[in-house]
Design a protein around this motif. Sequence first.
Motif, short mmCIF file in Angstrom:
data_model
loop_
_atom_site.label_atom_id
_atom_site.label_comp_id
_atom_site.label_asym_id
_atom_site.label_seq_id
_atom_site.Cartn_x
_atom_site.Cartn_y
_atom_site.Cartn_z
N ASP A 59 0.83 -1.20 0.00
CA ASP A 59 0.00 0.00 0.00
C ASP A 59 0.87 1.25 0.00
O ASP A 59 0.45 2.30 -0.49
CB ASP A 59 -0.91 0.01 1.24
CG ASP A 59 -1.79 -1.22 1.29
OD1 ASP A 59 -2.71 -1.30 0.46
OD2 ASP A 59 -1.55 -2.11 2.14
N SER A 60 2.07 1.12 0.58
CA SER A 60 2.97 2.27 0.70
C SER A 60 4.40 1.83 0.47
O SER A 60 4.84 0.80 1.01
CB SER A 60 2.83 2.90 2.09
OG SER A 60 3.74 3.97 2.26
N CYS A 61 5.15 2.60 -0.34
CA CYS A 61 6.59 2.39 -0.53
C CYS A 61 7.33 3.59 0.07
O CYS A 61 7.04 4.73 -0.28
CB CYS A 61 6.94 2.29 -2.01
SG CYS A 61 6.66 0.68 -2.73
N LEU A 62 8.27 3.31 0.93
CA LEU A 62 9.12 4.34 1.53
C LEU A 62 10.55 4.07 1.11
O LEU A 62 11.13 3.04 1.47
CB LEU A 62 8.99 4.34 3.05
CG LEU A 62 9.97 5.22 3.83
CD1 LEU A 62 9.77 6.70 3.47
CD2 LEU A 62 9.81 5.02 5.33
N SER A 63 11.13 4.99 0.32
CA SER A 63 12.49 4.82 -0.18
C SER A 63 13.39 5.90 0.40
O SER A 63 12.96 7.05 0.54
CB SER A 63 12.51 4.91 -1.71
OG SER A 63 11.62 3.99 -2.29
N TYR A 64 14.64 5.55 0.71
CA TYR A 64 15.58 6.55 1.22
C TYR A 64 16.98 6.30 0.67
O TYR A 64 17.33 5.17 0.35
CB TYR A 64 15.59 6.60 2.75
CG TYR A 64 16.04 5.33 3.44
CD1 TYR A 64 17.36 5.18 3.86
CD2 TYR A 64 15.14 4.31 3.70
CE1 TYR A 64 17.77 4.03 4.52
CE2 TYR A 64 15.54 3.16 4.35
CZ TYR A 64 16.86 3.02 4.76
OH TYR A 64 17.27 1.87 5.40
N THR A 65 17.73 7.37 0.56
CA THR A 65 19.02 7.53 -0.13
C THR A 65 18.78 7.58 -1.64
O THR A 65 17.72 7.21 -2.13
CB THR A 65 20.08 6.48 0.25
OG1 THR A 65 19.68 5.21 -0.21
CG2 THR A 65 20.32 6.46 1.75
N ILE A 66 19.77 8.06 -2.38
CA ILE A 66 19.55 8.51 -3.75
C ILE A 66 18.95 7.44 -4.67
O ILE A 66 17.90 7.64 -5.27
CB ILE A 66 20.87 9.04 -4.35
CG1 ILE A 66 21.32 10.30 -3.59
CG2 ILE A 66 20.70 9.38 -5.82
CD1 ILE A 66 22.66 10.85 -4.03
N LYS A 67 19.64 6.32 -4.83
CA LYS A 67 19.16 5.34 -5.80
C LYS A 67 17.81 4.73 -5.43
O LYS A 67 16.95 4.57 -6.31
CB LYS A 67 20.22 4.27 -6.04
CG LYS A 67 21.42 4.80 -6.83
CD LYS A 67 22.29 3.70 -7.36
CE LYS A 67 23.43 4.25 -8.20
NZ LYS A 67 24.24 3.19 -8.83
N PRO A 68 17.57 4.36 -4.18
CA PRO A 68 16.23 3.88 -3.84
C PRO A 68 15.14 4.93 -4.08
O PRO A 68 14.04 4.59 -4.55
CB PRO A 68 16.35 3.53 -2.36
CG PRO A 68 17.78 3.14 -2.20
CD PRO A 68 18.52 4.10 -3.07
N VAL A 69 15.43 6.20 -3.78
CA VAL A 69 14.44 7.24 -4.02
C VAL A 69 14.12 7.34 -5.51
O VAL A 69 12.96 7.42 -5.92
CB VAL A 69 14.94 8.61 -3.49
CG1 VAL A 69 14.10 9.76 -4.05
CG2 VAL A 69 14.88 8.64 -1.96
N ILE A 70 15.17 7.31 -6.34
CA ILE A 70 14.96 7.44 -7.79
C ILE A 70 14.32 6.19 -8.37
O ILE A 70 13.21 6.23 -8.91
CB ILE A 70 16.30 7.75 -8.49
CG1 ILE A 70 16.79 9.15 -8.10
CG2 ILE A 70 16.13 7.64 -10.01
CD1 ILE A 70 18.20 9.46 -8.56
N TRP A 71 15.01 5.06 -8.26
CA TRP A 71 14.53 3.85 -8.93
C TRP A 71 13.36 3.22 -8.19
O TRP A 71 12.44 2.68 -8.83
CB TRP A 71 15.68 2.85 -9.10
CG TRP A 71 16.83 3.43 -9.85
CD1 TRP A 71 18.13 3.52 -9.44
CD2 TRP A 71 16.80 4.05 -11.15
NE1 TRP A 71 18.91 4.14 -10.38
CE2 TRP A 71 18.11 4.48 -11.45
CE3 TRP A 71 15.80 4.29 -12.09
CZ2 TRP A 71 18.44 5.13 -12.63
CZ3 TRP A 71 16.11 4.94 -13.27
CH2 TRP A 71 17.43 5.34 -13.53
#
Length: 374
Positions: free
Chosen positions: A88-100
């Motif tokens: 239901d929710s994706c939480l990404s952190y640091t550059i590559k996880p945020v982008i891809w």
Amino acid sequence: MATVLLIASLGSSLRNFRGQLIEDFRARGHDVHTAAPFQDADATTRKWLTSRGVHCHDIPLVRAGLSPHSDICTLLALYNLIRKVRPDSCLSYTIKPVIWGGVAAWLARIPQRVALITGLGYAFIEAPQGKRALVRWLVGHLYSIALRRSTLVIFQNPDDCNDFRRWGLLPSSVPVIVVHGSGVDLKVFSLVPFPQKPVRFLLVARLLGDKGIREYAASAERLHVKWPEAEFHLVGPLDTNPDGIKRDEVQAWQDAGNIIWQGELEDVRPAIAGAHVFVLPSYREGMPRTVLEAMSMGRPVITTDVPGCRETVVEGVNGFLVARQDIDELVGAMERFLVAPNLTIKMGANSRMIAEDKYDVHKVNAQMIAAMNL
């Protein structure tokens, strides 16, 4: 109950930096999945996560550098994983996880796509020239693509938020909040008494030039001439980042008797407990977790007057701020504790109070979870 997927660029960070957030999600009954390039050294992290009912997924992701082939592999792997998990929710952190991770979640039509900006990274710290300018342009363009497809962006300091707006990377249509870093567990990093003399300084960071480690080593060399009993400790691993400091350089500092390098420690609390003053002359941070940990344990702080760092110090109250890359100012601030070692007691107590007021991890997580409606 919701299904939440956290995407990281380093397996160990899921416990070290998001451990309490994961536990808070689980305490609310949410099903938690994590995705990271788990290595053999991350076995302890895997065990910690799975013992709490968290699902661990290994993904191909090269943290440093840009490679079209490897980054496309990362994007495809994340897309396939997200389609399988259907969070239901994706939480990404640091550059590559945020982008891809952000792009993959958008392609998979995940309803909530949260980007957590924990710092700007190598490309944004120095003035853009040569290769760094190209990397900055490319990363900025990719950030813009990903953030326009986010449903919430979380920053760890107001300067990063303002810069992203100024650079045109942050769309006005996407909600934004600013929190006080990753927070710190005040019970885990509890107040401890100071050790006996001599006065010991400590820097904890990955061995990168932009952490100000060379300035710290140069300051230690100068101070040792006048204060031969003072100790200057360094804790942290070598790093493959383009700005990484080589082992030979660190060894030279040790051989000269200026720096005591303890390598990478799984638990930094004994190192903080054994120090009187924490030093981080970084060029820029999201919000330095090591500073918050030192503050929570009652240590005064010397850091730079730059985004992410300046928020942690009230000048003359719990430490001192110095100009970036200014060795003279850094030497002067460190020497104040050598001239008047009792300063550590008052300023250390103030550090703990500030940590309790602003940086309690439970307060930070509550703000994030509320913004995510979880």
